[in-house]
Design a protein around this motif. Sequence first.
Motif, PDB file in Angstrom:
ATOM      1  N   GLY A  23       0.816  -1.213   0.000  1.00 43.40           N
ATOM      2  CA  GLY A  23       0.000   0.000   0.000  1.00 43.40           C
ATOM      3  C   GLY A  23       0.847   1.259   0.000  1.00 43.40           C
ATOM      4  N   LEU A  24       1.917   1.256   0.801  1.00 44.87           N
ATOM      5  CA  LEU A  24       2.837   2.385   0.828  1.00 44.87           C
ATOM      6  C   LEU A  24       3.487   2.575  -0.543  1.00 44.87           C
ATOM      7  CD1 LEU A  24       4.476   4.571   2.345  1.00 44.87           C
ATOM      8  CD2 LEU A  24       6.138   2.766   2.861  1.00 44.87           C
ATOM      9  N   GLY A  25       3.898   1.474  -1.150  1.00 42.44           N
ATOM     10  CA  GLY A  25       4.512   1.553  -2.478  1.00 42.44           C
ATOM     11  C   GLY A  25       3.558   2.127  -3.509  1.00 42.44           C
ATOM     12  N   LEU A  26       2.313   1.675  -3.477  1.00 39.27           N
ATOM     13  CA  LEU A  26       1.329   2.209  -4.418  1.00 39.27           C
ATOM     14  C   LEU A  26       1.070   3.694  -4.161  1.00 39.27           C
ATOM     15  CD1 LEU A  26      -1.269  -0.680  -4.719  1.00 39.27           C
ATOM     16  CD2 LEU A  26       0.369   0.107  -6.440  1.00 39.27           C
ATOM     17  N   GLY A  27       1.053   4.091  -2.914  1.00 43.19           N
ATOM     18  CA  GLY A  27       0.864   5.508  -2.588  1.00 43.19           C
ATOM     19  C   GLY A  27       1.996   6.373  -3.110  1.00 43.19           C
ATOM     20  N   LEU A  28       3.232   5.909  -2.916  1.00 40.01           N
ATOM     21  CA  LEU A  28       4.389   6.656  -3.421  1.00 40.01           C
ATOM     22  C   LEU A  28       4.395   6.708  -4.950  1.00 40.01           C
ATOM     23  CD1 LEU A  28       7.124   5.361  -0.954  1.00 40.01           C
ATOM     24  CD2 LEU A  28       6.159   7.660  -1.050  1.00 40.01           C
ATOM     25  N   LEU A  29       4.016   5.614  -5.586  1.00 39.58           N
ATOM     26  CA  LEU A  29       3.932   5.616  -7.048  1.00 39.58           C
ATOM     27  C   LEU A  29       2.832   6.564  -7.539  1.00 39.58           C
ATOM     28  CD1 LEU A  29       4.504   1.843  -7.834  1.00 39.58           C
ATOM     29  CD2 LEU A  29       6.012   3.741  -8.425  1.00 39.58           C
ATOM     30  N   ALA A  30       1.760   6.673  -6.779  1.00 39.21           N
ATOM     31  CA  ALA A  30       0.688   7.607  -7.141  1.00 39.21           C
ATOM     32  C   ALA A  30       1.179   9.054  -7.050  1.00 39.21           C
ATOM     33  CB  ALA A  30      -0.520   7.393  -6.250  1.00 39.21           C
ATOM     34  N   VAL A  31       1.968   9.366  -6.023  1.00 41.25           N
ATOM     35  CA  VAL A  31       2.531  10.716  -5.903  1.00 41.25           C
ATOM     36  C   VAL A  31       3.449  10.999  -7.088  1.00 41.25           C
ATOM     37  CG1 VAL A  31       4.074  12.173  -4.526  1.00 41.25           C
ATOM     38  CG2 VAL A  31       2.319  10.818  -3.403  1.00 41.25           C
ATOM     39  N   ALA A  32       4.293  10.041  -7.449  1.00 48.05           N
ATOM     40  CA  ALA A  32       5.174  10.223  -8.606  1.00 48.05           C
ATOM     41  C   ALA A  32       4.349  10.433  -9.872  1.00 48.05           C
ATOM     42  CB  ALA A  32       6.100   9.021  -8.764  1.00 48.05           C
ATOM     43  N   GLY A  33       3.278   9.683 -10.020  1.00 49.66           N
ATOM     44  CA  GLY A  33       2.422   9.833 -11.192  1.00 49.66           C
ATOM     45  C   GLY A  33       1.781  11.206 -11.251  1.00 49.66           C
ATOM     46  N   LEU A  34       1.354  11.725 -10.113  1.00 45.66           N
ATOM     47  CA  LEU A  34       0.782  13.073 -10.082  1.00 45.66           C
ATOM     48  C   LEU A  34       1.811  14.128 -10.470  1.00 45.66           C
ATOM     49  CD1 LEU A  34      -1.451  12.903  -6.886  1.00 45.66           C
ATOM     50  CD2 LEU A  34      -2.198  12.992  -9.271  1.00 45.66           C
ATOM     51  N   LEU A  35       3.041  13.947 -10.029  1.00 49.18           N
ATOM     52  CA  LEU A  35       4.099  14.875 -10.423  1.00 49.18           C
ATOM     53  C   LEU A  35       4.369  14.797 -11.927  1.00 49.18           C
ATOM     54  CD1 LEU A  35       6.546  14.437  -7.409  1.00 49.18           C
ATOM     55  CD2 LEU A  35       5.144  16.431  -7.933  1.00 49.18           C
ATOM     56  N   TRP A  36       4.345  13.585 -12.489  1.00 56.24           N
ATOM     57  CA  TRP A  36       4.531  13.435 -13.940  1.00 56.24           C
ATOM     58  C   TRP A  36       3.396  14.105 -14.705  1.00 56.24           C
ATOM     59  CZ3 TRP A  36       5.541   7.563 -13.254  1.00 56.24           C
ATOM     60  CH2 TRP A  36       6.863   7.358 -12.841  1.00 56.24           C
ATOM     61  N   VAL A  37       2.174  13.948 -14.220  1.00 55.36           N
ATOM     62  CA  VAL A  37       1.023  14.578 -14.885  1.00 55.36           C
ATOM     63  C   VAL A  37       1.159  16.098 -14.833  1.00 55.36           C
ATOM     64  CG1 VAL A  37      -1.472  14.966 -14.679  1.00 55.36           C
ATOM     65  CG2 VAL A  37      -0.558  12.648 -14.576  1.00 55.36           C
ATOM     66  N   GLY A  38       1.586  16.623 -13.699  1.00 52.60           N
ATOM     67  CA  GLY A  38       1.780  18.069 -13.584  1.00 52.60           C
ATOM     68  C   GLY A  38       2.813  18.585 -14.570  1.00 52.60           C
ATOM     69  N   ALA A  39       3.925  17.873 -14.701  1.00 50.87           N
ATOM     70  CA  ALA A  39       4.962  18.284 -15.653  1.00 50.87           C
ATOM     71  C   ALA A  39       4.461  18.139 -17.087  1.00 50.87           C
ATOM     72  CB  ALA A  39       6.227  17.464 -15.438  1.00 50.87           C
ATOM     73  N   ALA A  40       3.718  17.092 -17.368  1.00 50.84           N
ATOM     74  CA  ALA A  40       3.196  16.889 -18.724  1.00 50.84           C
ATOM     75  C   ALA A  40       2.211  17.985 -19.106  1.00 50.84           C
ATOM     76  CB  ALA A  40       2.522  15.520 -18.829  1.00 50.84           C
ATOM     77  N   VAL A  41       1.405  18.420 -18.148  1.00 52.95           N
ATOM     78  CA  VAL A  41       0.456  19.516 -18.427  1.00 52.95           C
ATOM     79  C   VAL A  41       1.221  20.790 -18.768  1.00 52.95           C
ATOM     80  CG1 VAL A  41      -1.231  21.050 -17.331  1.00 52.95           C
ATOM     81  CG2 VAL A  41      -1.463  18.581 -17.122  1.00 52.95           C
ATOM     82  N   LEU A  42       2.283  21.072 -18.022  1.00 53.33           N
ATOM     83  CA  LEU A  42       3.078  22.265 -18.314  1.00 53.33           C
ATOM     84  C   LEU A  42       3.729  22.188 -19.698  1.00 53.33           C
ATOM     85  CD1 LEU A  42       4.806  22.942 -14.894  1.00 53.33           C
ATOM     86  CD2 LEU A  42       2.991  24.261 -15.975  1.00 53.33           C
TER      87      LEU A  42
END
Length: 113
Positions: A23-42
């Motif tokens: 669960g912790l691993g999935l949570g950390l991967l979700a945070v990384a994914g959100l950061l990637w989405v933010g950079a992709a939007v920019l």
Amino acid sequence: MPSDDAIIRAEFPLLAKAVRSQGLGLGLLAVAGLLWVGAAVLLAAPYGDDNECPAPIASEYVHDDDCVEELDWPLVTALFGGSVPFAALGAGAYASGSAVRRVAEHLERTERA
């Protein structure tokens, strides 16, 4: 009647720890994914005061000097760079949790036999 989670934690603490690690691993991967989405939007959205500059990945990158200076490159770099530790730790925690979970499930089955 105790829930299945309570039974797992009480009888098989190794399995409960493995599930938490996954669960912790999935949570950390979700945070990384959100950061990637933010950079992709920019990178994929037009920018500037009135969106007069085309998106960096949607053009041939023949920008005016004004447009190049107006994009917040440090933020894009920080988003991608900041995602690396979250992705690495998340992948490690999830993989470790998966391996421990398989061992715990095996031990659980052998105890019953």
